[in-house]
Design a protein around this motif. Sequence first.
Motif, PDB file in Angstrom:
ATOM      1  N   GLY A 294       1.663   4.378  -3.430  1.00  0.00           N
ATOM      2  CA  GLY A 294       1.612   5.835  -3.357  1.00  0.00           C
ATOM      3  C   GLY A 294       2.980   6.475  -3.494  1.00  0.00           C
ATOM      4  O   GLY A 294       3.141   7.489  -4.182  1.00  0.00           O
TER       5      GLY A 294
ATOM      6  N   PRO B 125      -1.875   4.923  -6.645  1.00  0.00           N
ATOM      7  CA  PRO B 125      -2.924   5.219  -5.652  1.00  0.00           C
ATOM      8  C   PRO B 125      -2.366   5.277  -4.226  1.00  0.00           C
ATOM      9  O   PRO B 125      -1.466   4.527  -3.867  1.00  0.00           O
ATOM     10  CB  PRO B 125      -3.892   4.037  -5.789  1.00  0.00           C
ATOM     11  N   ASP B 126      -2.945   6.178  -3.436  1.00  0.00           N
ATOM     12  CA  ASP B 126      -2.508   6.364  -2.047  1.00  0.00           C
ATOM     13  C   ASP B 126      -3.253   5.422  -1.096  1.00  0.00           C
ATOM     14  O   ASP B 126      -3.912   5.862  -0.148  1.00  0.00           O
ATOM     15  CB  ASP B 126      -2.730   7.813  -1.613  1.00  0.00           C
ATOM     16  N   HIS B 127      -3.133   4.125  -1.345  1.00  0.00           N
ATOM     17  CA  HIS B 127      -3.823   3.139  -0.505  1.00  0.00           C
ATOM     18  C   HIS B 127      -3.443   3.262   0.970  1.00  0.00           C
ATOM     19  O   HIS B 127      -4.299   3.139   1.844  1.00  0.00           O
ATOM     20  CB  HIS B 127      -3.497   1.713  -0.966  1.00  0.00           C
ATOM     21  N   TYR B 128      -2.175   3.472   1.249  1.00  0.00           N
ATOM     22  CA  TYR B 128      -1.728   3.532   2.638  1.00  0.00           C
ATOM     23  C   TYR B 128      -2.345   4.735   3.350  1.00  0.00           C
ATOM     24  O   TYR B 128      -2.907   4.609   4.440  1.00  0.00           O
ATOM     25  CB  TYR B 128      -0.196   3.601   2.712  1.00  0.00           C
ATOM     26  N   ILE B 129      -2.261   5.895   2.729  1.00  0.00           N
ATOM     27  CA  ILE B 129      -2.787   7.119   3.345  1.00  0.00           C
ATOM     28  C   ILE B 129      -4.294   7.012   3.549  1.00  0.00           C
ATOM     29  O   ILE B 129      -4.818   7.446   4.580  1.00  0.00           O
ATOM     30  CB  ILE B 129      -2.400   8.346   2.492  1.00  0.00           C
ATOM     31  N   GLN B 130      -4.998   6.410   2.596  1.00  0.00           N
ATOM     32  CA  GLN B 130      -6.446   6.238   2.738  1.00  0.00           C
ATOM     33  C   GLN B 130      -6.785   5.376   3.951  1.00  0.00           C
ATOM     34  O   GLN B 130      -7.807   5.590   4.598  1.00  0.00           O
ATOM     35  CB  GLN B 130      -7.035   5.614   1.475  1.00  0.00           C
ATOM     36  N   ARG B 131      -5.931   4.408   4.270  1.00  0.00           N
ATOM     37  CA  ARG B 131      -6.205   3.502   5.385  1.00  0.00           C
ATOM     38  C   ARG B 131      -5.698   4.026   6.726  1.00  0.00           C
ATOM     39  O   ARG B 131      -6.337   3.826   7.747  1.00  0.00           O
ATOM     40  CB  ARG B 131      -5.565   2.133   5.118  1.00  0.00           C
TER      41      ARG B 131
ATOM     42  N   GLY C 191      -3.704   7.269   7.160  1.00  0.00           N
ATOM     43  CA  GLY C 191      -3.274   8.662   7.249  1.00  0.00           C
ATOM     44  C   GLY C 191      -1.814   8.799   6.840  1.00  0.00           C
ATOM     45  O   GLY C 191      -1.253   7.914   6.190  1.00  0.00           O
TER      46      GLY C 191
ATOM     47  N   TRP D  43       0.827  -1.201   0.000  1.00  0.00           N
ATOM     48  CA  TRP D  43       0.000   0.000   0.000  1.00  0.00           C
ATOM     49  C   TRP D  43       0.862   1.252   0.000  1.00  0.00           C
ATOM     50  O   TRP D  43       0.588   2.203  -0.721  1.00  0.00           O
ATOM     51  CB  TRP D  43      -0.939   0.010   1.210  1.00  0.00           C
TER      52      TRP D  43
END
Length: 140
Positions: A69, A74-80, A82, A65
């Motif tokens: 990003g 895609p910013d998978h880590y930030i979406q999950r 922060g 994730w």
Amino acid sequence: MSSRVQIITEPVDISRSIFDLLGGEPGVRALVDRFYDLMDIEPDLKELRAAHGPSLDEARDKLFWFLCGYFGGPDHYIQRFGHPRLRARHLPFSIGIVERDQWVACMGRAMEDEGIEPALVERLLQSFFGVADWMRNREG
């Protein structure tokens, strides 16, 4: 007269993101999976492996994730979770020079095994080394 060392590197295609150069999500997932597979089987990475606890499943997902990003996808880590706050999130783990060097070596092997262009491997390893060195929280 001073002598200078000049490092000559091959150019890297900058018209596409690193995420795209790696093959998008499937390419990043393959890289992360190879990274953790190597960590799990290579005896010269035992300190790095020991730092990850009994299961690598959560670490695999989090690195995947994050790297999506980090590489421009895609910013998978930030979406999950922060902001990554990488150093703060790694403080509970004992990270010294051995773990840093093993992490970078393992990622280098994984990139080579995945057939990533050598010039891109070189550039990424330079970046990864800087981040890995910043993560150190103990001597040795």
